[in-house]
Scaffold this active site. Sequence first.
Site, PDB file in Angstrom:
ATOM      1  N   GLN A  22       1.062  -1.160   0.003  1.00 62.15           N
ATOM      2  CA  GLN A  22      -0.073   0.037  -0.157  1.00 62.15           C
ATOM      3  C   GLN A  22       0.861   1.167  -0.034  1.00 62.15           C
ATOM      4  O   GLN A  22       0.558   2.562  -0.067  1.00 62.15           O
ATOM      5  CB  GLN A  22      -0.958   0.056   1.246  1.00 62.15           C
ATOM      6  CG  GLN A  22      -1.778  -1.029   1.001  1.00 62.15           C
ATOM      7  CD  GLN A  22      -2.910  -1.382   2.368  1.00 62.15           C
ATOM      8  OE1 GLN A  22      -2.701  -1.962   3.349  1.00 62.15           O
ATOM      9  NE2 GLN A  22      -4.008  -0.493   2.269  1.00 62.15           N
ATOM     10  N   GLU A 161      -5.050 -10.400   8.936  1.00 60.99           N
ATOM     11  CA  GLU A 161      -6.538 -10.624   8.557  1.00 60.99           C
ATOM     12  C   GLU A 161      -6.604 -11.816   7.702  1.00 60.99           C
ATOM     13  O   GLU A 161      -7.007 -11.846   6.541  1.00 60.99           O
ATOM     14  CB  GLU A 161      -7.189  -9.453   7.994  1.00 60.99           C
ATOM     15  CG  GLU A 161      -7.251  -8.273   8.710  1.00 60.99           C
ATOM     16  CD  GLU A 161      -7.998  -6.917   8.268  1.00 60.99           C
ATOM     17  OE1 GLU A 161      -8.347  -7.141   7.037  1.00 60.99           O
ATOM     18  OE2 GLU A 161      -8.070  -6.025   9.231  1.00 60.99           O
TER      19      GLU A 161
HETATM   20  C1  BGC Z   1      -6.287  -3.941   5.977  1.00 68.38           C
HETATM   21  C2  BGC Z   1      -5.548  -2.836   5.516  1.00 68.38           C
HETATM   22  C3  BGC Z   1      -6.777  -1.582   4.877  1.00 68.38           C
HETATM   23  C4  BGC Z   1      -7.650  -1.452   5.785  1.00 68.38           C
HETATM   24  C5  BGC Z   1      -8.848  -0.464   5.537  1.00 68.38           C
HETATM   25  C6  BGC Z   1      -7.460  -3.808   6.703  1.00 68.38           C
HETATM   26  O1  BGC Z   1      -8.645  -4.542   6.434  1.00 68.38           O
HETATM   27  O2  BGC Z   1      -5.589  -4.694   6.713  1.00 68.38           O
HETATM   28  O3  BGC Z   1      -4.688  -3.070   4.388  1.00 68.38           O
HETATM   29  O4  BGC Z   1      -6.161  -0.803   4.210  1.00 68.38           O
HETATM   30  O5  BGC Z   1      -8.288  -2.692   6.486  1.00 68.38           O
HETATM   31  O6  BGC Z   1      -9.672  -1.090   4.568  1.00 68.38           O
END
Ligand code: BGC
Length: 401
Positions: A22, A161
């Site tokens: 990201q 996650e």
């Molecule tokens: C993830 C991030 C994501 C954030 C916002 C999480 O699910 O780990 O990579 O940018 O939430 O959506």
Amino acid sequence: MATSADTFPAGFLVGASTSAHQVEGNNLGSDWWALENRDGTPLPERSGDACDSLHRWREDIDLLASLGLNAYRFSIEWARVEPAPGQFSAAMVEHYATMVRYAIERGLQPVLTLHHFTHPLWFTRAGGWEAPDALDRFSAYTAAVAPVIDAGVRTVITINEPNILAVMQTVVRGEGELATGLGGGLPHPHRPTAEALAAAHTRTAAELRRRHPGVAIGWSIANQCVQHLPGGEQQAAAYRHRHEDWYLEHSKADDVVGVQAYTRTIIGPDGIVPPAPEAARTQMGWEYYPPAVGEAVRRTRTMVGDVPVLVTENGIATSDDTQRIAYTTGALQSLAAAIADGVDVRGYLHWSALDNYEWGRWDPTFGLIAVDRNTFARTPKPSAAWLGEIARTGRVPAEAR
Ligand code: BGC
């Protein structure tokens, strides 16, 4: 744990999070890059140079340290460390080890994620998590990055996650749609992927523990803050089990569990109940719900018992930084109340340090720090100094300013 509702416990981490894909830019060898750039991609925008943090990571760390934060969560990009199967880049391993040493030097405790959604394209092409050698591959990668951990990391998140990663597999296969923004709930996780991720975590966590005694190892779970209306109890319990509790069960033997929460999911007798039309929503379309994180750590504790909790992500996609402060105030208050009630929470890492590439889109801005997409100039928002002050004083914010 001695704490009151207006201060966080001594040693409490207050910092910010990012993930490699990201923010780094030009992650050419990863499956996400391939997805973004293939003909007919479903993703509206590409990551491109992202925030150019591959080159500007020192500036990022300097900024977070100067703001007063005391922790930085970032991830290693597997595709860079192992650009071809079995061929490891000593230079990239050293790059991440240097980041660790530099963060520590600047007073930021590094929290290291080994896997954050992306895979080397060669891994995905070979069958991804369902390939017979997937676990061996992941294990070999996690062994290769030992010097990064040995550079001074005290907390490692193996997989970010897994519960969302398994859902993404369902989506990628065209077997379900992501409709969270509309309050539609998550599609079913892809079972074989979920099983493989759990096995990969269990195996590598044990290997990492042997290799790095004293380092806290765990994984981080997206908590949906499932609530139910009368008559929705059973469905809520089933949804929660499928999307979160099953993963938390694999945290019970860990040294730490990462909790990530942004909003809630409400389930009634007929299934998911979308937020009321008048409910405030974030740029993601998610309901604005600041107490999510407090509820998430309480719920996590009922699943994992005494395993210490680290909030590895919480934040809000908004163009209004005053709203970010208001949201985070509510979030930190809910967290402090959970701590006062006995939940062992070791820290809070805000998502995100920077406005970054939100997996296909650039418009949701989660950052404490704005990034100019052309010059890459970093501009901290008022929320960044505000959170830095909380890190320095340990004081729970009393009310939104
Ligand atoms: C993830 C991030 C994501 C954030 C916002 C999480 O699910 O780990 O990579 O940018 O939430 O959506």
